[in-house]
Design a protein around this motif. Sequence first.
Motif, PDB file in Angstrom:
ATOM      1  N   MET A   1    -156.064  15.532 -52.684  1.00  0.00           N
ATOM      2  CA  MET A   1    -155.756  16.501 -51.639  1.00  0.00           C
ATOM      3  C   MET A   1    -156.445  17.829 -51.884  1.00  0.00           C
ATOM      4  O   MET A   1    -156.866  18.140 -52.995  1.00  0.00           O
ATOM      5  N   SER A   2    -156.526  18.630 -50.833  1.00  0.00           N
ATOM      6  CA  SER A   2    -157.116  19.960 -50.935  1.00  0.00           C
ATOM      7  C   SER A   2    -156.404  20.889 -49.966  1.00  0.00           C
ATOM      8  O   SER A   2    -155.590  20.460 -49.145  1.00  0.00           O
ATOM      9  N   GLY A   3    -156.711  22.187 -50.075  1.00  0.00           N
ATOM     10  CA  GLY A   3    -156.180  23.165 -49.133  1.00  0.00           C
ATOM     11  C   GLY A   3    -154.667  23.229 -49.104  1.00  0.00           C
ATOM     12  O   GLY A   3    -153.989  23.053 -50.112  1.00  0.00           O
ATOM     13  N   ARG A   4    -154.113  23.449 -47.904  1.00  0.00           N
ATOM     14  CA  ARG A   4    -152.657  23.590 -47.763  1.00  0.00           C
ATOM     15  C   ARG A   4    -151.924  22.319 -48.156  1.00  0.00           C
ATOM     16  O   ARG A   4    -150.857  22.361 -48.775  1.00  0.00           O
ATOM     17  N   GLU A   5    -152.498  21.159 -47.790  1.00  0.00           N
ATOM     18  CA  GLU A   5    -151.851  19.892 -48.137  1.00  0.00           C
ATOM     19  C   GLU A   5    -151.638  19.800 -49.644  1.00  0.00           C
ATOM     20  O   GLU A   5    -150.550  19.448 -50.119  1.00  0.00           O
ATOM     21  N   HIS A   6    -152.681  20.134 -50.415  1.00  0.00           N
ATOM     22  CA  HIS A   6    -152.576  20.084 -51.874  1.00  0.00           C
ATOM     23  C   HIS A   6    -151.579  21.108 -52.390  1.00  0.00           C
ATOM     24  O   HIS A   6    -150.738  20.802 -53.253  1.00  0.00           O
ATOM     25  N   ALA A   7    -151.622  22.331 -51.859  1.00  0.00           N
ATOM     26  CA  ALA A   7    -150.738  23.392 -52.334  1.00  0.00           C
ATOM     27  C   ALA A   7    -149.273  23.039 -52.101  1.00  0.00           C
ATOM     28  O   ALA A   7    -148.418  23.231 -52.975  1.00  0.00           O
ATOM     29  N   VAL A   8    -148.968  22.514 -50.903  1.00  0.00           N
ATOM     30  CA  VAL A   8    -147.581  22.166 -50.578  1.00  0.00           C
ATOM     31  C   VAL A   8    -147.106  20.992 -51.423  1.00  0.00           C
ATOM     32  O   VAL A   8    -146.010  21.031 -52.006  1.00  0.00           O
ATOM     33  N   ARG A   9    -147.902  19.940 -51.526  1.00  0.00           N
ATOM     34  CA  ARG A   9    -147.489  18.771 -52.297  1.00  0.00           C
ATOM     35  C   ARG A   9    -147.360  19.102 -53.779  1.00  0.00           C
ATOM     36  O   ARG A   9    -146.457  18.606 -54.452  1.00  0.00           O
ATOM     37  N   ARG A  10    -148.237  19.949 -54.284  1.00  0.00           N
ATOM     38  CA  ARG A  10    -148.106  20.346 -55.686  1.00  0.00           C
ATOM     39  C   ARG A  10    -146.821  21.156 -55.890  1.00  0.00           C
ATOM     40  O   ARG A  10    -146.139  21.005 -56.907  1.00  0.00           O
ATOM     41  N   SER A  11    -146.476  22.002 -54.929  1.00  0.00           N
ATOM     42  CA  SER A  11    -145.244  22.787 -55.022  1.00  0.00           C
ATOM     43  C   SER A  11    -144.001  21.899 -54.995  1.00  0.00           C
ATOM     44  O   SER A  11    -142.965  22.251 -55.557  1.00  0.00           O
ATOM     45  N   LEU A  12    -144.103  20.750 -54.346  1.00  0.00           N
ATOM     46  CA  LEU A  12    -142.975  19.824 -54.276  1.00  0.00           C
ATOM     47  C   LEU A  12    -142.686  19.165 -55.621  1.00  0.00           C
ATOM     48  O   LEU A  12    -141.535  18.887 -55.949  1.00  0.00           O
ATOM     49  N   VAL A  13    -143.730  18.919 -56.425  1.00  0.00           N
ATOM     50  CA  VAL A  13    -143.539  18.159 -57.671  1.00  0.00           C
ATOM     51  C   VAL A  13    -143.601  19.021 -58.928  1.00  0.00           C
ATOM     52  O   VAL A  13    -143.047  18.643 -59.970  1.00  0.00           O
ATOM     53  N   ALA A  14    -144.265  20.185 -58.843  1.00  0.00           N
ATOM     54  CA  ALA A  14    -144.550  20.958 -60.057  1.00  0.00           C
ATOM     55  C   ALA A  14    -143.330  21.480 -60.806  1.00  0.00           C
ATOM     56  O   ALA A  14    -143.342  21.529 -62.039  1.00  0.00           O
TER      57      ALA A  14
END
Length: 418
Positions: free
Chosen positions: A79-92
């Motif tokens: 993933m990249s951009g907003r998709e990556h940022a949001v999904r990373r925030s969900l699991v980090a």
Amino acid sequence: MTTLPQPPDILSPEFAADPYPAYRILREHYPLFHDKGTDSYLLSRYEDVARAFREPVFTTDNYEWQLEPAHGGRTLPQMSGREHAVRRSLVAPAFRGRELREKFLPVIERNARELIDAFRGDADADLVGQFATRFPINVIVDMLGLDRADHDRFHGWYASVVGFLSNLAQDPETAAAGRRAGEELAAYLRPILAERRAAPGDDLLSGLCTTEVEGTRMNDQDITSFVSLLLAAGGETTDKALAALFRNLLAHPDQFAAVRADRSLIPAAFAETLRYTPPVQMIMRQPAAEVTLSGGTVPAGATVTCLIGSANRDERRYARPAAFDIFRTDLTTATAFSAAADHVAFALGRHFCVGALLARTEIEVGANQLLDAFPAMGFAEDAAPADEGVFTRGPARLRVRLGPGEGAARTAGAAGTA
């Protein structure tokens, strides 16, 4: 006139036995080399590999064919951009800070202790087969809140998925086993996800089911793919790094003695192990546009193989790069487990490994408990075992002589913290 050495074959038995001489040849003479066997451009110098990890022009579009078939769907690295940022925030959050310390540290400590108890009192043990390969997978299963009786099933799925990701020669049976493992894992998880959504608990899987960021929640495919990724990436790095850490230290008795006497050196020893013998030797990227690097130009859409094992021993970046030295001054322990690391074992930039702090915690707990339980430790065989593997690399076995001591009581006494 000096004769130019032949470019190495990274699919050859010689490379698998010891890639480091080949890495030297690549860095010196072929810093950008198109390898026909993998149909990819090999990057071997630190500067180029760091650029490929940091610069947005280098995408992870290659993961569509490299990772997705085994994981059963798109995962964070794709993933990249907003998709990556949001999904990373969900699991980090589960892999850092207070949640890691308060919720999951006892899980890590308990699993290390239980595995060590199985060979406590033995004259010798294989630290790979009896500890390192089991420890991170057992921890992940328990963090997810899954049935501990299924540890062996998860270990089998883990081995098959890692085999798929490491399958540079494209063996069809290995590829099929990896895809099958991903399908079986997803089928196992789906009914459990329905239960956790209906009645969430305090485990990681419940958190993945219920956490929301900017109106986004993970669906079943998101979660099953992430769990598959977690098993492969989280297990493989810790598994091979822990084995390599003890192999490297035992091969350097003065440094081993220093770590035993001062446990605050364990993070430095882990960081140097990641540099000196990184568990993941190569990661691929795909440039969205033509890029000029050391030695030439890579066309848009080509596959680039970032040789981590080579970059981490680049003479342009490190003093005495072929020496294992936990006291080196060109590797900063304080940043070694962050996106600002002085090595590239966890990648860099936006796709820096989300589980790096979990790996550090597992290594610290595992190393401390092993040192507590066995104040006498040495190679049980004549020589230090060599690493094995190409895509991922580490000792296949590490037989050590063991001796009990007063530290065993301190380790057992920690049971109340779990």
